[in-house]
Design a protein around this motif. Structure first.
Motif: not given
Ligand code: PHE
Length: 525
Positions: A464-479
């Protein structure tokens, strides 16, 4: 001593206020969603084990700590803990018991204000004739602040809470609990009856209401080996019983020194258990599963489940027809409102107790200061709800802090203060015989169990501290728009985290000043 001469008016009032503290939005909104997300029947066994091995022992511990501190004139955890051991360290651990209440109140009161608004819209007939998408987008528009309405209801809710708090324990909190709790039980029983007797084919339902109940109550032993389910169950037990918060200790600090706490603690704790296990599982799950089927409901709760209560239920009530839809909407959101307000009031008292004890403030001043603090701290959760600020508060204040505080607290109680003295505190004046086995559970099992929960959550906390979940979403997003939105979210999440840390430090600073002040005045520590 400060100006603090608060006391409970009656035993019934005390038990109802304590039960009201525990019974909250957690019982009706959080529990069903946790249960669904963690496999229904797979959730129930860890949940019950956590209730017996952590919930009940910690209730005994927190009630007795509270009464113990109250005898010495302390009504908030920094000085309640400080009274149990001289080392300064414990006063700062006690900071959690004020911080958590402030930070949880900051997002909780916003949620609570939705229930008021939804009562209003149910009665006004806003949802009549709307499709499921329309009801859902009503919610979406609401939290996106398309109008000023959410702010108005929120401020109204804060003012109401503050005003009740300013009337004191017996004159405010207790009165609300005496009216709110019985009404909540009546509304809940009626809705549960309607939900459980829902029949496939009637009013457009696809399945029997009992299907949802079976999903939840058919034990699935395979989960015993799944850490994620255990952590979710432990988190739910903490949140629902309000343990690890500091609010139970505060309420209990106003119990007279010779009065029972053992039976009181069990009455309030089991009442919460009853409301959660029986009513909490018999409304939202049977109704939504009855109309939508298990798979859809599981899908809908994947990304958090607040939606079910606010987005889906009002639509499903419409299927029952005009008048019934209004009544059910009124009962459901009214029930949520009473559940919410009796809990948010409890969050106000530790902060008020601290200011009254340490700085000699009058009740009214303490109450309005609390209200203002919640307003300021809550503002980001309202303004930036869509950017995950609300969830961030819930994670740090409503989940992690509780476990950390409880872990320290039980070590202090069982090992530093000492279980023998502790046991005497628990059993003194008791109107029931506390089973002797709890002495061993409190000394060995609960601390070990809590330690295990804490250490196994560390990877999750780190991620959570490293914001892994959001980072993953950013990587997966294309828009690019979505990427932009996620990056803004990242920023708000980081800022709110720092903000929470500053609040913790701010409270710690006040504790430091209060401590110095006590030394200077030669007051009993
Ligand atoms: N127990 C309350 C609930 O289930 C939440 C709460 C937390 C209340 C902390 C008071 C203090 O919703």
């Amino acid at each position: 001593m400060g100006n603090n001469k608060e006391a409970w008016g009656s035993r019934v009032g005390l038990i109802l206020a304590m039960a009201g503290n525990a019974v909250g939005l957690g019982n009706f909104l959080r529990f069903p969603v946790q249960a669904i997300q963690n496999g229904g029947g797979a959730f129930i066994i860890p949940y019950l084990v956590c209730f017996l091995l952590m919930g009940i022992p910690l209730l005994y511990v927190e009630w007795s700590m509270g009464r113990f501190g109250g005898k010495k004139g302390h009504h908030s955890t920094p000085f309640i803990l400080g009274a149990m051991d001289k080392r300064k360290f414990w006063k700062y651990i006690g900071v959690f018991g004020i911080f958590t209440n402030l930070a949880v109140a900051a997002y909780y009161c916003y949620l609570e204000s939705w229930t008021l608004s939804w009562v209003w819209h149910s009665v006004k007939g806003t949802f009549a004739g709307q499709s499921q998408e329309q009801v859902a987008s009503f919610f979406g528009n609401y939290v996106s602040l398309e109008t000023m309405e959410p702010i108005i209801f929120w401020v109204l809710c804060l003012v109401l809470n503050t005003w009740i708090l300013s009337r004191g324990l017996s004159g405010g909190v207790e009165k609300v609990a005496k009216i709110g709790m019985p009404l909540l039980l009546i509304f809940g029983a009626i809705l549960a009856y309607m939900a459980v007797t829902l029949k496939a084919g009637e009013h457009g339902a696809k399945f029997d209401g009992t299907m949802g109940l079976n999903f939840l109550w058919t034990p699935d032993f395979s989960s015993i080996w799944n850490m994620k389910v255990w952590l979710a169950a432990a988190g739910q037990i903490f949140f629902t019983l309000s343990i690890g918060m500091g609010s139970i200790q505060c309420y209990a600090s106003y119990v007279r020194s010779k009065d029972d706490i053992a039976l009181n603690a069990m009455s309030a704790g089991w009442m919460n258990g009853f409301v959660e296990i029986v009513l909490g599982s018999a409304i939202i799950i049977p109704i939504s599963v009855g109309y939508l089927g298990i798979d859809t409901v599981i899908e809908m709760t994947k990304n958090g489940g607040l939606g079910l209560g606010f987005k889906t239920l009002p639509y499903l009530f419409q299927q029952w027809g005009g008048t019934l839809a209004i009544i059910c909407g009124l009962f459901w959101f009214g029930l949520l409102f009473f559940a919410g307000i009796t809990s948010s009031l409890a969050m106000g008292t530790p902060c008020m107790g601290f200011m009254q004890d340490e700085f000699g403030w009058k009740r009214e001043k303490a109450a309005w200061t609390f209200g203002l603090a919640v307003f300021l701290l809550g503002l980001p959760t309202v303004l930036f709800f869509n950017y995950g600020v609300f969830d961030e508060y819930d994670y740090w204040a409503g989940t992690v802090s509780l476990v950390v505080f409880a872990l320290f607290e039980i070590i202090l109680f069982a090992w530093v203060f000492g279980i023998d003295k502790g046991w005497k505190e628990i059993t003194e004046g008791a109107d029931i015989k506390v089973p002797g086995i709890f002495k061993y559970i409190i000394k060995y099992i609960t601390p070990l169990f809590l330690g295990w929960v804490f250490f196994s959550s560390l990877p999750n906390i780190w991620s959570q501290i490293k914001n892994e979940a959001i980072d993953k979403q950013i990587l997966a997003a294309t828009d690019p728009n979505i990427i932009e939105q996620l990056k803004t979210q990242l920023m708000y999440v980081n800022i709110s985290r720092v903000g929470l840390l500053l609040v913790w430090l701010g409270v710690a600073y006040l504790v430091y000043i209060a401590y110095k002040k006590r030394i200077k005045e030669g007051r009993f520590l």
